[in-house]
Design a protein around this motif. Structure first.
Motif, PDB file in Angstrom:
ATOM      1  N   PRO A  26       7.051  -2.722   9.169  1.00 48.87           N
ATOM      2  CA  PRO A  26       7.198  -3.353   7.811  1.00 48.87           C
ATOM      3  C   PRO A  26       6.798  -4.572   7.388  1.00 48.87           C
ATOM      4  CG  PRO A  26       9.081  -1.984   8.613  1.00 48.87           C
ATOM      5  CD  PRO A  26       8.369  -2.250   9.787  1.00 48.87           C
ATOM      6  N   SER A  27       6.850  -5.505   8.290  1.00 50.38           N
ATOM      7  CA  SER A  27       6.678  -6.843   8.031  1.00 50.38           C
ATOM      8  C   SER A  27       5.359  -6.992   7.857  1.00 50.38           C
ATOM      9  CB  SER A  27       7.173  -7.787   9.228  1.00 50.38           C
ATOM     10  OG  SER A  27       8.789  -7.622   8.907  1.00 50.38           O
ATOM     11  N   ALA A  28       4.363  -6.168   8.511  1.00 50.09           N
ATOM     12  CA  ALA A  28       3.021  -6.391   8.458  1.00 50.09           C
ATOM     13  C   ALA A  28       2.259  -5.713   7.430  1.00 50.09           C
ATOM     14  CB  ALA A  28       2.368  -5.902   9.734  1.00 50.09           C
ATOM     15  N   LEU A  29       2.872  -4.982   6.489  1.00 51.24           N
ATOM     16  CA  LEU A  29       2.628  -4.263   5.284  1.00 51.24           C
ATOM     17  C   LEU A  29       1.622  -5.049   4.222  1.00 51.24           C
ATOM     18  CD1 LEU A  29       5.283  -1.761   4.595  1.00 51.24           C
ATOM     19  CD2 LEU A  29       2.751  -1.265   5.485  1.00 51.24           C
ATOM     20  N   ALA A  30       2.207  -6.406   4.105  1.00 52.82           N
ATOM     21  CA  ALA A  30       1.614  -7.150   2.779  1.00 52.82           C
ATOM     22  C   ALA A  30       0.172  -7.438   3.260  1.00 52.82           C
ATOM     23  CB  ALA A  30       2.323  -8.447   3.009  1.00 52.82           C
ATOM     24  N   ASP A  31      -0.407  -7.625   4.546  1.00 54.97           N
ATOM     25  CA  ASP A  31      -1.799  -7.757   4.863  1.00 54.97           C
ATOM     26  C   ASP A  31      -2.641  -6.493   4.444  1.00 54.97           C
ATOM     27  OD1 ASP A  31      -1.448 -10.293   5.704  1.00 54.97           O
ATOM     28  OD2 ASP A  31      -1.581  -9.954   7.733  1.00 54.97           O
ATOM     29  N   PHE A  32      -2.047  -5.371   4.383  1.00 51.61           N
ATOM     30  CA  PHE A  32      -2.885  -4.269   3.862  1.00 51.61           C
ATOM     31  C   PHE A  32      -2.553  -3.928   2.497  1.00 51.61           C
ATOM     32  CE2 PHE A  32      -2.219  -3.288   8.467  1.00 51.61           C
ATOM     33  CZ  PHE A  32      -3.293  -2.455   8.842  1.00 51.61           C
ATOM     34  N   GLY A  33      -2.198  -4.987   1.806  1.00 48.83           N
ATOM     35  CA  GLY A  33      -2.158  -5.109   0.325  1.00 48.83           C
ATOM     36  C   GLY A  33      -3.279  -4.481  -0.586  1.00 48.83           C
ATOM     37  N   ASP A  34      -4.408  -4.826  -0.043  1.00 50.19           N
ATOM     38  CA  ASP A  34      -5.614  -4.673  -0.814  1.00 50.19           C
ATOM     39  C   ASP A  34      -6.579  -3.155  -0.290  1.00 50.19           C
ATOM     40  OD1 ASP A  34      -5.366  -7.039  -2.630  1.00 50.19           O
ATOM     41  OD2 ASP A  34      -6.516  -8.133  -0.996  1.00 50.19           O
ATOM     42  N   VAL A  35      -5.819  -2.330   0.505  1.00 49.57           N
ATOM     43  CA  VAL A  35      -6.383  -1.235   1.174  1.00 49.57           C
ATOM     44  C   VAL A  35      -5.673  -0.058   0.313  1.00 49.57           C
ATOM     45  CG1 VAL A  35      -6.689  -0.117   3.436  1.00 49.57           C
ATOM     46  CG2 VAL A  35      -6.784  -2.599   3.478  1.00 49.57           C
ATOM     47  N   ALA A  36      -6.604   0.817   0.061  1.00 51.67           N
ATOM     48  CA  ALA A  36      -6.168   1.888  -0.519  1.00 51.67           C
ATOM     49  C   ALA A  36      -5.482   2.922   0.556  1.00 51.67           C
ATOM     50  CB  ALA A  36      -7.213   2.713  -1.354  1.00 51.67           C
ATOM     51  N   THR A  37      -4.263   3.592   0.398  1.00 53.02           N
ATOM     52  CA  THR A  37      -3.797   4.410   1.232  1.00 53.02           C
ATOM     53  C   THR A  37      -3.300   5.788   0.773  1.00 53.02           C
ATOM     54  OG1 THR A  37      -1.593   3.512   0.857  1.00 53.02           O
ATOM     55  CG2 THR A  37      -2.636   2.256   2.511  1.00 53.02           C
ATOM     56  N   ASP A  38      -3.652   6.011  -0.458  1.00 50.80           N
ATOM     57  CA  ASP A  38      -3.534   7.484  -0.998  1.00 50.80           C
ATOM     58  C   ASP A  38      -4.514   8.323  -0.243  1.00 50.80           C
ATOM     59  OD1 ASP A  38      -5.625   5.814  -2.470  1.00 50.80           O
ATOM     60  OD2 ASP A  38      -5.991   7.686  -3.565  1.00 50.80           O
ATOM     61  N   ASN A  39      -4.215   9.814  -0.054  1.00 47.27           N
ATOM     62  CA  ASN A  39      -4.837  10.726   0.358  1.00 47.27           C
ATOM     63  C   ASN A  39      -5.679  10.280   1.602  1.00 47.27           C
ATOM     64  OD1 ASN A  39      -6.099  13.271   0.611  1.00 47.27           O
ATOM     65  ND2 ASN A  39      -7.862  12.821  -0.687  1.00 47.27           N
ATOM     66  N   PRO A  40      -4.936   9.689   2.602  1.00 45.28           N
ATOM     67  CA  PRO A  40      -5.456   9.317   3.772  1.00 45.28           C
ATOM     68  C   PRO A  40      -6.398  10.201   4.561  1.00 45.28           C
ATOM     69  CG  PRO A  40      -3.242  10.019   4.086  1.00 45.28           C
ATOM     70  CD  PRO A  40      -3.413  10.159   2.739  1.00 45.28           C
ATOM     71  N   ASN A  41      -7.623   9.379   5.119  1.00 44.40           N
ATOM     72  CA  ASN A  41      -8.677  10.054   5.736  1.00 44.40           C
ATOM     73  C   ASN A  41      -8.890   9.407   7.176  1.00 44.40           C
ATOM     74  OD1 ASN A  41      -9.771   7.788   5.027  1.00 44.40           O
ATOM     75  ND2 ASN A  41     -11.282   8.641   3.944  1.00 44.40           N
ATOM     76  N   CYS A  42      -7.728   8.765   7.694  1.00 45.10           N
ATOM     77  CA  CYS A  42      -7.658   8.054   8.750  1.00 45.10           C
ATOM     78  C   CYS A  42      -6.190   7.652   9.216  1.00 45.10           C
ATOM     79  CB  CYS A  42      -8.711   7.114   9.111  1.00 45.10           C
ATOM     80  SG  CYS A  42      -8.060   5.318   8.219  1.00 45.10           S
ATOM     81  N   VAL A  43      -6.091   7.054  10.398  1.00 45.19           N
ATOM     82  CA  VAL A  43      -4.750   6.807  10.835  1.00 45.19           C
ATOM     83  C   VAL A  43      -5.010   5.433  11.497  1.00 45.19           C
ATOM     84  CG1 VAL A  43      -2.847   7.110  12.577  1.00 45.19           C
ATOM     85  CG2 VAL A  43      -3.526   9.009  11.243  1.00 45.19           C
TER      86      VAL A  43
END
Length: 277
Positions: free
Chosen positions: A103-120
């Protein structure tokens, strides 16, 4: 390295692992001599970059922690963790990840879209590696027509608070097996990841040495990337690493301080004067 050549010959830049080289995971003090060792490298005019698979926090939080430990001149642009590189890959390929990370690393993904994921994307999630979270990640991955799995590093284990604990590679390997897919590694030992830091120094790989505590990800990855690889007897190091069946370090030293001492003493008197010319 060619026969008879010392690992220090022609070194013009240094890559350092962080956890296990600068400080022990779970500890509140730097490894003895490591603060002065980093300073000596910089004072000698050698560019230094920090190449880490740390994914339990943002890069800024990591830099702030290192400053508190005594690495006061640490700059964010000197630190190369996997997440900024991962975000760049996601944007370039138009991918939307399902994230299994700390959870502490989530901020660095702030500009990445995560809706309807097409990868992991899997990082070192620590306590988030519950059965429920792993199963949800598995279900997302296996539901994709063309499953894409990214692993932020490939380490099997690391040392935390004096104990060896499972690293991200162990969990990504389970997902590989379950979904019959090969993970794309963003982080060590990927040559692309290493070379990003090397290019940032304006050097070629053969002029750079990597110092780390992981015989495979640090040393093996560096050697495969065309660099020298020095193993320290700190961090996750175990004595059997010195007889690894495939990875043969350029050198094995007690700690970072010893590696730097050898490197600095090996340099010709005029090696550090180029910056003054």
């Amino acid at each position: 390295m060619t026969s008879g050549r010392k690992w220090t010959d022609g070194v013009e830049g240094v890559l350092l692992d962080i956890t296990g080289v600068l400080y022990e995971s779970g500890e509140s003090e730097a490894i003895q001599g490591s603060i002065d060792a980093v300073k000596r490298l910089k004072d000698a005019g050698l560019p230094v970059r920090f190449c880490t698979n740390e994914t339990t926090c943002t890069r800024q939080v990591l830099v702030d922690k290192l400053k508190r430990l005594g690495f006061t001149d640490m700059k964010p642009e000197e630190v190369f963790p996997p997440i900024p590189a991962m975000c760049q890959v996601l944007k370039e390929r138009g991918l939307r990840p399902h994230l299994l990370i700390h959870p502490s690393a989530l901020a660095d993904f702030g500009d990445v879209a995560t809706d309807n994921p097409n990868c992991v994307v899997v990082g070192d999630a620590i306590d988030e590696f519950s059965y429920a979270n792993l199963n949800k990640t598995f279900q997302t991955l296996i539901s994709l027509d063309k499953p894409i799995l990214f692993s932020l590093g490939k380490g099997r284990y690391y040392k935390d608070g004096g104990n060896l604990v499972l690293d991200v590679g162990s969990f990504s390997r389970a997902l590989e097996y379950a979904c019959d897919v090969e993970a794309e590694i963003v982080g060590k030992p990927s040559a692309i990841f290493f070379n990003t830091a090397v290019k940032n120094m304006g050097l070629s790989a053969d002029k750079v040495v990597m110092v780390g505590d992981d015989i495979v990800s640090d040393v093996g990855g560096a050697l495969e990337s065309g660099m020298r690889g020095v193993l320290v007897r700190t961090g996750k190091y175990r004595s059997k690493d010195e007889n690894h069946p495939t990875v043969k370090p350029s050198a094995i030293v007690k700690n970072l301080a010893e590696a730097v001492d050898i490197l600095i003493k090996s340099r010709k008197p005029w090696d550090g004067l180029a910056e003054l010319a």
